[in-house]
Design an enzyme around this catalytic site. Structure first.
Site, PDB file in Angstrom:
ATOM      1  N   ALA A  53      27.165 -33.915  58.699  1.00 36.80           N
ATOM      2  CA  ALA A  53      28.495 -33.778  59.283  1.00 36.80           C
ATOM      3  C   ALA A  53      28.421 -34.285  60.718  1.00 36.80           C
ATOM      4  O   ALA A  53      27.355 -34.268  61.342  1.00 36.80           O
ATOM      5  CB  ALA A  53      28.919 -32.317  59.259  1.00 36.80           C
ATOM      6  N   GLY A 109      25.253 -32.459  55.457  1.00 38.34           N
ATOM      7  CA  GLY A 109      26.343 -32.853  54.559  1.00 38.34           C
ATOM      8  C   GLY A 109      26.004 -34.078  53.722  1.00 38.34           C
ATOM      9  O   GLY A 109      26.582 -34.271  52.652  1.00 38.34           O
ATOM     10  N   GLU A 167      24.130 -32.730  50.851  1.00 38.99           N
ATOM     11  CA  GLU A 167      25.108 -32.004  50.026  1.00 38.99           C
ATOM     12  C   GLU A 167      25.989 -32.968  49.240  1.00 38.99           C
ATOM     13  O   GLU A 167      26.290 -32.735  48.069  1.00 38.99           O
ATOM     14  CB  GLU A 167      25.964 -31.102  50.925  1.00 38.99           C
ATOM     15  CG  GLU A 167      25.150 -29.952  51.524  1.00 38.99           C
ATOM     16  CD  GLU A 167      25.900 -29.198  52.606  1.00 38.99           C
ATOM     17  OE1 GLU A 167      26.327 -29.844  53.596  1.00 38.99           O
ATOM     18  OE2 GLU A 167      26.074 -27.979  52.472  1.00 38.99           O
ATOM     19  N   GLU A 201      20.717 -27.643  59.166  1.00 38.68           N
ATOM     20  CA  GLU A 201      21.814 -26.946  59.860  1.00 38.68           C
ATOM     21  C   GLU A 201      21.335 -25.802  60.746  1.00 38.68           C
ATOM     22  O   GLU A 201      21.889 -25.569  61.824  1.00 38.68           O
ATOM     23  CB  GLU A 201      22.840 -26.405  58.841  1.00 38.68           C
ATOM     24  CG  GLU A 201      23.712 -27.474  58.204  1.00 38.68           C
ATOM     25  CD  GLU A 201      23.113 -28.104  56.957  1.00 38.68           C
ATOM     26  OE1 GLU A 201      21.899 -27.929  56.701  1.00 38.68           O
ATOM     27  OE2 GLU A 201      23.858 -28.776  56.236  1.00 38.68           O
TER      28      GLU A 201
HETATM   29  N1  COA Z   1      26.676 -36.533  63.829  1.00 39.49           N
HETATM   30  C1  COA Z   1      27.098 -37.362  64.790  1.00 39.49           C
HETATM   31  N2  COA Z   1      26.391 -38.419  65.237  1.00 39.49           N
HETATM   32  C2  COA Z   1      25.198 -38.642  64.649  1.00 39.49           C
HETATM   33  C3  COA Z   1      24.692 -37.821  63.624  1.00 39.49           C
HETATM   34  C4  COA Z   1      25.493 -36.732  63.201  1.00 39.49           C
HETATM   35  N3  COA Z   1      25.110 -35.909  62.223  1.00 39.49           N
HETATM   36  N4  COA Z   1      23.468 -38.289  63.253  1.00 39.49           N
HETATM   37  C5  COA Z   1      23.245 -39.379  64.011  1.00 39.49           C
HETATM   38  N5  COA Z   1      24.283 -39.588  64.852  1.00 39.49           N
HETATM   39  C6  COA Z   1      24.433 -40.668  65.848  1.00 39.49           C
HETATM   40  C7  COA Z   1      23.548 -40.427  67.067  1.00 39.49           C
HETATM   41  O1  COA Z   1      24.182 -39.540  67.960  1.00 39.49           O
HETATM   42  C8  COA Z   1      23.442 -41.827  67.600  1.00 39.49           C
HETATM   43  O2  COA Z   1      24.653 -42.163  68.260  1.00 39.49           O
HETATM   44  P1  COA Z   1      24.610 -42.939  69.705  1.00 39.49           P
HETATM   45  O3  COA Z   1      23.930 -44.234  69.408  1.00 39.49           O
HETATM   46  O4  COA Z   1      26.065 -43.073  70.055  1.00 39.49           O
HETATM   47  O5  COA Z   1      23.825 -42.058  70.611  1.00 39.49           O
HETATM   48  C9  COA Z   1      23.381 -42.679  66.343  1.00 39.49           C
HETATM   49  O6  COA Z   1      23.958 -41.884  65.312  1.00 39.49           O
HETATM   50  C10 COA Z   1      21.974 -43.056  65.916  1.00 39.49           C
HETATM   51  O7  COA Z   1      21.210 -41.862  65.786  1.00 39.49           O
HETATM   52  P2  COA Z   1      19.818 -41.595  66.545  1.00 39.49           P
HETATM   53  O8  COA Z   1      19.644 -40.107  66.693  1.00 39.49           O
HETATM   54  O9  COA Z   1      19.758 -42.404  67.797  1.00 39.49           O
HETATM   55  O10 COA Z   1      18.797 -42.205  65.499  1.00 39.49           O
HETATM   56  P3  COA Z   1      17.264 -41.789  65.310  1.00 39.49           P
HETATM   57  O11 COA Z   1      16.682 -42.801  64.379  1.00 39.49           O
HETATM   58  O12 COA Z   1      16.607 -41.572  66.613  1.00 39.49           O
HETATM   59  O13 COA Z   1      17.296 -40.364  64.558  1.00 39.49           O
HETATM   60  C11 COA Z   1      18.064 -38.766  62.915  1.00 39.49           C
HETATM   61  C12 COA Z   1      17.817 -40.261  63.255  1.00 39.49           C
HETATM   62  C13 COA Z   1      18.787 -38.745  61.571  1.00 39.49           C
HETATM   63  C14 COA Z   1      16.724 -38.039  62.804  1.00 39.49           C
HETATM   64  C15 COA Z   1      18.940 -38.116  64.010  1.00 39.49           C
HETATM   65  O14 COA Z   1      20.066 -38.953  64.256  1.00 39.49           O
HETATM   66  C16 COA Z   1      19.433 -36.741  63.668  1.00 39.49           C
HETATM   67  O15 COA Z   1      18.686 -35.789  63.725  1.00 39.49           O
HETATM   68  N6  COA Z   1      20.744 -36.606  63.324  1.00 39.49           N
HETATM   69  C17 COA Z   1      21.357 -35.346  63.068  1.00 39.49           C
HETATM   70  C18 COA Z   1      20.952 -34.823  61.710  1.00 39.49           C
HETATM   71  C19 COA Z   1      21.578 -33.466  61.452  1.00 39.49           C
HETATM   72  O16 COA Z   1      21.287 -32.479  62.081  1.00 39.49           O
HETATM   73  N7  COA Z   1      22.467 -33.424  60.441  1.00 39.49           N
HETATM   74  C20 COA Z   1      23.104 -32.210  60.011  1.00 39.49           C
HETATM   75  C21 COA Z   1      24.395 -32.014  60.701  1.00 39.49           C
HETATM   76  S1  COA Z   1      25.154 -30.506  60.148  1.00 39.49           S
END
Ligand code: COA
Length: 260
Positions: A66, A111, A114, A134
């Site tokens: 999400a 999500g 999910e 989460e």
């Molecule tokens: N919501 C909003 N933005 C997200 C996102 C999310 N769930 N997951 C990634 N993004 C965005 C990042 O903020 C970043 O945006 P920016 O370039 O404007 O800063 C872009 O996507 C790229 O992500 P980034 O974190 O730089 O890539 P990474 O390769 O370093 O890491 C992940 C990848 C997936 C490990 C990391 O993005 C992450 O942990 N995301 C959240 C996962 C999460 O907790 N999901 C559950 C949500 S309930």
């Protein structure tokens, strides 16, 4: 129908839905969820579509969860509405009446995991990563993760994923039954198309009733689920396709099904 956050096309009786926010790793904001709901409603109604392939744009993510920037702004009332709306979209996908194959081409977190679990089956590319992180954000899964994950992989493994919030590899997801197959990323869509092709060659109503028997039966006590199965089995025997399928076998030729 015009979409800005997803891509939708139809080819050879297959609907292709691609979540298209690669710069945000295809995170599910409210606009994406609304468009997914509309797209799947249209695909469900379209008799020419016999199967659907769902994937994420780019090579890095299926869906990284999400949208956390939206989540950060939500109060309790808005968050409950958000969860219920999302659950309704996923329920629609799960009960579309035709198979939906998730092609998990990278991160499937929160999500995203999910959403993949609401699909009829899941194929993963070798670089895919799964998780329910989460609790690291102070919340719990809200799009069915605590329920569908438990049903797919069992309580102990679901607890570990949901409580520790760790990511697992595609190989580990395969080992625990979270995905059906792992294939090289370049072959992911082709493999899904091959599975869709096999399903599409079968009797449409039989495919639909089989899907319904599995989905609804999973929510019922065994005795009632078996009764549902027998009833749907009986219903199949009232179709023209059953006559055609059995006759074609006996006449040693390929069946031509009409979905009637
Ligand atoms: N919501 C909003 N933005 C997200 C996102 C999310 N769930 N997951 C990634 N993004 C965005 C990042 O903020 C970043 O945006 P920016 O370039 O404007 O800063 C872009 O996507 C790229 O992500 P980034 O974190 O730089 O890539 P990474 O390769 O370093 O890491 C992940 C990848 C997936 C490990 C990391 O993005 C992450 O942990 N995301 C959240 C996962 C999460 O907790 N999901 C559950 C949500 S309930």
């Amino acid at each position: 129908m015009t979409f800005t956050n997803i891509l939708l096309e139809t080819k050879n009786s297959i609907g292709y839905v691609t979540i298209n926010r690669p710069d945000k790793l295809n995170a599910l904001n409210q606009a994406v969820m609304a468009e997914l709901g509309e797209a799947f409603a249209a695909l469900g109604d379209d008799k020419g579509v016999r199967a659907v392939i769902l994937t994420g744009a780019g090579e890095k993510a299926f869906v990284a969860g999400a949208d956390i920037s939206e989540l950060a702004q939500q109060d309790a009332v808005a968050a409950k509405e958000f969860a219920l709306r999302g659950q309704a979209v996923l329920n629609r996908i799960e009960n579309l009446g035709k198979p939906v194959i998730a092609c998990v081409n990278g991160f499937a977190l929160g999500g995203g995991c999910e959403l993949a679990m609401a699909c009829t089956m899941r194929l993963a590319s070798e670089n895919a990563k799964f998780g329910q992180p989460e609790v690291k954000l102070g919340i719990i899964p809200g799009y069915g993760g605590t329920q569908r994950l438990t049903r797919l992989v069992g309580k102990g493994r679901a607890m570990q994923l949901v409580l520790a919030g760790e990511m697992i590899s595609a190989a580990e997801a395969l080992r625990i039954g979270l995905v059906n197959e792992v294939v090289p990323q370049a072959e992911l869509i082709a493999r899904a198309e091959a599975i869709c092709g096999k399903i599409i060659a079968n009797a449409p109503l039989a495919v639909q009733y089989a899907l319904e028997a599995v989905n609804h039966g999973a929510e019922m006590p065994l005795s009632e689920a078996l009764f549902l199965e027998a009833t749907l089995f009986g219903l199949c025997c009232a179709t023209e396709d059953k006559n055609e399928g059995t006759r074609a076998f006996l006449e040693k030729r390929a069946a031509v099904f009409q979905g009637k």
